[in-house]
Scaffold this active site. Structure first.
Site, PDB file in Angstrom:
ATOM      1  N   PRO A  40       0.800  -1.232   0.000  1.00 37.67           N
ATOM      2  CA  PRO A  40       0.000   0.000   0.000  1.00 37.67           C
ATOM      3  C   PRO A  40       0.830   1.278   0.000  1.00 37.67           C
ATOM      4  CG  PRO A  40      -0.221  -1.191   2.091  1.00 37.67           C
ATOM      5  CD  PRO A  40       0.459  -2.109   1.145  1.00 37.67           C
ATOM      6  N   ASN A  41       1.968   1.262   0.716  1.00 36.95           N
ATOM      7  CA  ASN A  41       2.785   2.482   0.791  1.00 36.95           C
ATOM      8  C   ASN A  41       3.856   2.518  -0.293  1.00 36.95           C
ATOM      9  OD1 ASN A  41       1.863   1.751   3.733  1.00 36.95           O
ATOM     10  ND2 ASN A  41       2.166   3.969   3.709  1.00 36.95           N
ATOM     11  N   HIS A 100     -38.961  48.381   1.859  1.00 39.59           N
ATOM     12  CA  HIS A 100     -39.211  48.320   3.312  1.00 39.59           C
ATOM     13  C   HIS A 100     -40.527  47.600   3.614  1.00 39.59           C
ATOM     14  CE1 HIS A 100     -36.007  51.370   4.061  1.00 39.59           C
ATOM     15  NE2 HIS A 100     -36.439  51.849   2.907  1.00 39.59           N
ATOM     16  N   SER A 116     -51.964  21.061   4.771  1.00 45.88           N
ATOM     17  CA  SER A 116     -52.295  20.898   6.187  1.00 45.88           C
ATOM     18  C   SER A 116     -52.993  19.575   6.399  1.00 45.88           C
ATOM     19  CB  SER A 116     -53.198  22.041   6.652  1.00 45.88           C
ATOM     20  OG  SER A 116     -53.672  21.812   7.968  1.00 45.88           O
ATOM     21  N   SER A 117     -52.741  18.972   7.546  1.00 48.00           N
ATOM     22  CA  SER A 117     -53.424  17.729   7.912  1.00 48.00           C
ATOM     23  C   SER A 117     -54.782  18.001   8.534  1.00 48.00           C
ATOM     24  CB  SER A 117     -52.560  16.927   8.896  1.00 48.00           C
ATOM     25  OG  SER A 117     -52.371  17.682  10.097  1.00 48.00           O
ATOM     26  N   LYS A 163     -55.725  23.902   2.067  1.00 50.39           N
ATOM     27  CA  LYS A 163     -54.583  24.783   2.308  1.00 50.39           C
ATOM     28  C   LYS A 163     -53.420  24.389   1.401  1.00 50.39           C
ATOM     29  CE  LYS A 163     -52.204  26.965   6.197  1.00 50.39           C
ATOM     30  NZ  LYS A 163     -50.827  26.937   5.737  1.00 50.39           N
ATOM     31  N   GLU A 198     -39.835  26.887   0.764  1.00 54.65           N
ATOM     32  CA  GLU A 198     -39.432  26.548   2.132  1.00 54.65           C
ATOM     33  C   GLU A 198     -38.230  25.598   2.140  1.00 54.65           C
ATOM     34  OE1 GLU A 198     -42.967  25.134   4.032  1.00 54.65           O
ATOM     35  OE2 GLU A 198     -43.852  27.145   4.171  1.00 54.65           O
TER      36      GLU A 198
END
Length: 442
Positions: free
Chosen positions: A109-110, A167, A297-298, A303, A310
């Protein structure tokens, strides 16, 4: 990613030690970093054979094994936690051991897989290449796609006059198209900012070995490996501006993260505006209708929520948080080496992936389906007291202010009150032309 059970362990003793020592998060080094680390080792073996430093047959076995790792066939063989040795030494040893075992008898490996390399130059090089490839191949196209979607809506909505807002208060009218054109430019400039940083990300420290001096590597090694990587992957990397700069810090990755933060800030502005313009349907702005993707919405029938904006807002917050960690990691290099590379890699690759997905979702599941509520926009634009601004040039600021205050108090239109103050219809028609207000230069 959580720990996985594998059928056969191809790693060796150094990997086992690291697994035991770094039981921190259960999250592994990002797969693109592992894949690029393997690509480097494949081309390093081929290069060392060309230079007469490795036996050609042994080198080809190493290269073939590394190619398999680079193609994702052995992702389960990289179990070390991402919060590990700050140079990435543990992951480099992990790669050396797995590739050596796959390459077969006589491969060390090395001495062979790691020939001409150090963790200090190959691991950060892999991180740079992964960030470069993921940004160019995925993030920039996603931002360009988002910009194109927003630009298409800017054209569609170019004649939809609406109230401007500063604003969060009524301001002189604009068009919905002008607003979307601004959003399109934000996404386009975000892609440009990312691209601007990538030129420096492409300067990799390969060839510096332990401290930047290049000890134990052939002077042609790095250039040859870079050329082979470009040929095999299409990703072009260059030499560092200075080997000690490249070894001692990760400033280019910090810069890229900064560009990603700006993209997150831009997406936050866009997503917030879309959610606000779509608010309602009775007591909000209701200037646009966002696509209805799922129940909002539940408990509340009918809705609809701005779910994609989000998601984008949450992703943007995470990216900004990631940038803070990357900034701190970038600050903590000492002398010849930055030793927060796994942290930087983890957060940077996550940010690139999150922004890629969020930009794509925003374009395809939100922007493309937005519709303008033209009647609402026009009604609000005609009724806002802010249109009195256009009378300034005719009657002066102070008299226009009196008209606005009286109109607000009496709940009448600017036009009605202005007539009572002696403003003639010709002046009112000329000054209160909404189409001229939104394009005064036409």
């Amino acid at each position: 990613m959580t720990d996985q059970t594998v059928e056969q362990e191809l790693w060796g003793g150094e990997t086992r030690k690291a697994v035991e020592n770094f039981k921190v998060s259960g999250e592994r080094v990002p797969a693109p970093v592992v894949h690029w680390l393997a690509r480097i080792k494949a081309e390093a073996a081929r290069t060392n054979a060309e230079l007469g430093l490795l036996d050609p047959e042994l080198a080809e076995r190493i290269a073939a094994a590394a190619d398999d790792v680079a193609n994702g066939r052995y992702d389960d063989q990289f179990p070390i936690d991402v919060f590990q040795t700050g140079s990435g030494t543990s992951s480099n040893m992990n790669a050396n051991e797995v590739i050596a075992n796959l390459a077969g008898e006589g491969v060390h490996p090395n001495d062979h897989v790691n020939f001409g390399q150090s963790s200090n130059d190959v691991f950060p090089s892999a991180v740079h290449l992964a960030a470069l490839a993921e940004s160019r191949g995925k993030l920039v196209p996603a931002l360009e796609r988002l910009s194109a979607s927003l630009a298409a809506k800017a054209e569609e909505f170019k004649d939809v006059v609406k109230v401007g807002r500063t604003h969060l208060m009524d301001a002189v009218p604009v068009t919905l198209g002008q607003e979307f054109g601004g959003y399109a430019a934000q996404a386009r400039l975000g892609a440009e900012r990312v691209n601007d940083a990538l030129g420096r990300v492409a300067q990799i420290p390969l060839g510096g070995t332990a401290t930047g001096t290049g000890l134990n590597t052939h002077p042609e090694f790095a250039a040859r490996v870079r050329a082979k990587l470009a040929q095999s992957t299409g990703v072009e990397a260059g030499p560092p501006a200075d080997p000690f700069e490249a070894q001692g810090n990760r400033d280019a990755l910090v810069e890229l993260s900064g560009a990603l933060k700006v993209v997150a800030v831009s997406l936050t502005k866009i997503a917030n505006d879309l959610a606000l313009m779509g608010s309602g349907p009775r007591t909000g702005l209701s200037e646009i209708a966002l696509p209805e993707l799922q129940k909002g919405s539940s408990i509340m029938p009918g809705k609809v929520n701005p779910v994609i904006p989000e998601v984008v807002l949450q992703v943007s917050a995470q990216v900004i948080g990631n940038d803070t960690a990357i900034t701190i990691g970038g600050m903590q290099g000492q002398f010849e080496l930055n030793v927060r590379v796994p942290l930087i890699a983890r957060n940077l690759l996550q940010s690139i992936g999150l922004l890629t997905s969020a930009s794509t979702l925003l374009a395809t599941k939100c922007v493309d389906g937005i519709e303008a509520n033209e009647d609402v926009n026009l009604r609000n634009a005609e009724s806002t007291p802010a249109i009195a601004t256009a009378l300034n040039m005719e009657i002066g600021y102070d008299k226009a202010t009196e008209i606005v205050k009286e109109a607000m108090a009496s709940r009448r239109t600017i036009r009605e009150v202005a007539r009572e103050h002696g403003v003639d219809d010709e002046t009112l028609d000329r000054a209160l032309d909404l189409k001229k207000m939104v394009r005064p230069g036409d």
